[in-house]
Design a protein around this motif. Sequence first.
Motif, PDB file in Angstrom:
ATOM      1  N   VAL A 114       1.096   2.898  -3.335  1.00  0.00           N
ATOM      2  CA  VAL A 114      -0.144   3.644  -3.916  1.00  0.00           C
ATOM      3  C   VAL A 114       0.132   5.058  -3.072  1.00  0.00           C
ATOM      4  O   VAL A 114      -0.079   6.100  -3.684  1.00  0.00           O
ATOM      5  CB  VAL A 114      -1.644   3.033  -3.026  1.00  0.00           C
ATOM      6  N   GLN A 137     -12.753  12.583  -1.447  1.00  0.00           N
ATOM      7  CA  GLN A 137     -12.208  12.616  -2.675  1.00  0.00           C
ATOM      8  C   GLN A 137     -13.275  12.594  -3.733  1.00  0.00           C
ATOM      9  O   GLN A 137     -12.900  13.073  -4.829  1.00  0.00           O
ATOM     10  CB  GLN A 137     -11.427  11.196  -2.865  1.00  0.00           C
ATOM     11  N   TRP A 172       0.846  -1.191  -0.270  1.00  0.00           N
ATOM     12  CA  TRP A 172      -0.014  -0.014   0.030  1.00  0.00           C
ATOM     13  C   TRP A 172       0.925   1.197  -0.005  1.00  0.00           C
ATOM     14  O   TRP A 172       0.259   2.291  -0.359  1.00  0.00           O
ATOM     15  CB  TRP A 172      -0.999   0.082   1.271  1.00  0.00           C
ATOM     16  N   TRP A 181     -10.056   4.333   1.430  1.00  0.00           N
ATOM     17  CA  TRP A 181     -10.591   3.168   1.769  1.00  0.00           C
ATOM     18  C   TRP A 181      -9.848   2.231   2.618  1.00  0.00           C
ATOM     19  O   TRP A 181     -10.416   1.421   3.727  1.00  0.00           O
ATOM     20  CB  TRP A 181     -11.233   2.432   0.459  1.00  0.00           C
ATOM     21  N   GLN A 182      -8.627   1.653   2.140  1.00  0.00           N
ATOM     22  CA  GLN A 182      -7.914   0.785   2.921  1.00  0.00           C
ATOM     23  C   GLN A 182      -7.401   0.994   4.196  1.00  0.00           C
ATOM     24  O   GLN A 182      -7.540   0.290   5.167  1.00  0.00           O
ATOM     25  CB  GLN A 182      -6.788   0.354   1.788  1.00  0.00           C
ATOM     26  N   PHE A 209     -12.033   9.602   2.341  1.00  0.00           N
ATOM     27  CA  PHE A 209     -12.605   8.775   1.284  1.00  0.00           C
ATOM     28  C   PHE A 209     -13.672   9.353   0.762  1.00  0.00           C
ATOM     29  O   PHE A 209     -13.590   9.530  -0.689  1.00  0.00           O
ATOM     30  CB  PHE A 209     -12.999   7.268   1.902  1.00  0.00           C
ATOM     31  N   ALA A 237      -8.572   9.837  -7.279  1.00  0.00           N
ATOM     32  CA  ALA A 237      -9.032   8.490  -7.337  1.00  0.00           C
ATOM     33  C   ALA A 237      -8.047   7.718  -6.765  1.00  0.00           C
ATOM     34  O   ALA A 237      -8.250   6.594  -6.080  1.00  0.00           O
ATOM     35  CB  ALA A 237      -8.886   8.156  -9.058  1.00  0.00           C
ATOM     36  N   VAL A 238      -6.907   8.178  -6.896  1.00  0.00           N
ATOM     37  CA  VAL A 238      -5.715   7.214  -5.905  1.00  0.00           C
ATOM     38  C   VAL A 238      -5.935   7.115  -4.666  1.00  0.00           C
ATOM     39  O   VAL A 238      -5.799   6.178  -4.002  1.00  0.00           O
ATOM     40  CB  VAL A 238      -4.216   7.697  -6.625  1.00  0.00           C
ATOM     41  N   GLN A 239      -6.320   8.431  -4.077  1.00  0.00           N
ATOM     42  CA  GLN A 239      -6.290   8.694  -2.621  1.00  0.00           C
ATOM     43  C   GLN A 239      -7.664   7.937  -2.200  1.00  0.00           C
ATOM     44  O   GLN A 239      -7.526   7.484  -0.934  1.00  0.00           O
ATOM     45  CB  GLN A 239      -6.231  10.011  -2.345  1.00  0.00           C
ATOM     46  N   ALA A 240      -8.609   7.966  -3.105  1.00  0.00           N
ATOM     47  CA  ALA A 240      -9.843   7.194  -2.504  1.00  0.00           C
ATOM     48  C   ALA A 240      -9.638   5.679  -2.243  1.00  0.00           C
ATOM     49  O   ALA A 240      -9.930   5.197  -1.167  1.00  0.00           O
ATOM     50  CB  ALA A 240     -10.782   7.236  -3.681  1.00  0.00           C
ATOM     51  N   VAL A 241      -8.772   5.004  -3.176  1.00  0.00           N
ATOM     52  CA  VAL A 241      -8.326   3.732  -2.776  1.00  0.00           C
ATOM     53  C   VAL A 241      -7.661   3.547  -1.682  1.00  0.00           C
ATOM     54  O   VAL A 241      -7.858   2.498  -0.625  1.00  0.00           O
ATOM     55  CB  VAL A 241      -7.554   3.197  -3.993  1.00  0.00           C
ATOM     56  N   LEU A 242      -6.716   4.350  -1.435  1.00  0.00           N
ATOM     57  CA  LEU A 242      -5.831   4.252  -0.364  1.00  0.00           C
ATOM     58  C   LEU A 242      -6.724   4.498   0.897  1.00  0.00           C
ATOM     59  O   LEU A 242      -6.554   3.910   1.929  1.00  0.00           O
ATOM     60  CB  LEU A 242      -4.727   5.356  -0.201  1.00  0.00           C
TER      61      LEU A 242
END
Length: 196
Positions: free
Chosen positions: A122, A171, A119, A160-161, A168, A153-158
Motif C-alpha cells: 500500500v 487526507q 502494508w 489509518w493502519q 488520516f 484515498a490510498v494514504q488514508a487507508v495506510l
Amino acid sequence: MNLFGVNLPPLVLDLAGGFCVLVSLYYLWSKSSTYWHWSNLSLLPYFLLFLSGGQWMLAGLQVTYLLFGVHGLYLWHLERRRARGEIRFNEPLWYGVTWAASLGIFAYTVAVTDFTVGWNWVQFTAVTLALVANFGTTRQWAWSWPVWIVVNAVQAVLFWQTGYWVLFALQFVLAGMSMVGWQAWRRDDARAVALA
C-alpha cells in the motif's frame, strides 16, 4: 522520536506537517510560488515521523519532495520569465534531471523495504502515485489534481493502519482542496486556450 535530546511524540510531528501542507495548498490553488516554501517546510516533520515508524518509502518520498520542491520553485520562476519573453531555457534538462534523481531515491527506498509485510505494498502504491502527481504539479498540469485525490484515498487507508490520525483526517481535507484546485486549474487552462 528523540531529536537532540528532545522527545517529539508522533502527534506533534503529524500536526506540524499537516499545518504546513494545508497552508501550502491554499497557495497552490493560485499557482503562487509561496506554495513551494510551505510544502518544503512540511517535509522535515514528516520525514522524522516516517523514519521513526520505519516507513522507509514514505521517508524517502519526503526527500524526493524536497528535490521536486527546489526544482518546482525554480522551474516556475523560469517559466514565468519565459512567458514574459525574457529568457529561453533547456526544458528537457530541467524536467529530466530532478525526475531521474527522484526515481533513484525511489528505487533505493524500494530496495530497503520488506515487501513480505503486506502494508508495504500500500505504501508502494501511494508513493508511486505521489511521484507521478508531484511531477504533474511541477509542470502545472491540471491532471495532477485527480492523481493527488487517488493518493489521498490510498494514504488514508495506510495512515489509518499506522495510527497517524492527523494524517488520516488530513487526507479527506486534502482531497476536498484538490477538487477546488483541479477546477481552478482547468479554468486557467480554458482561459489560456481561449486567449491563444
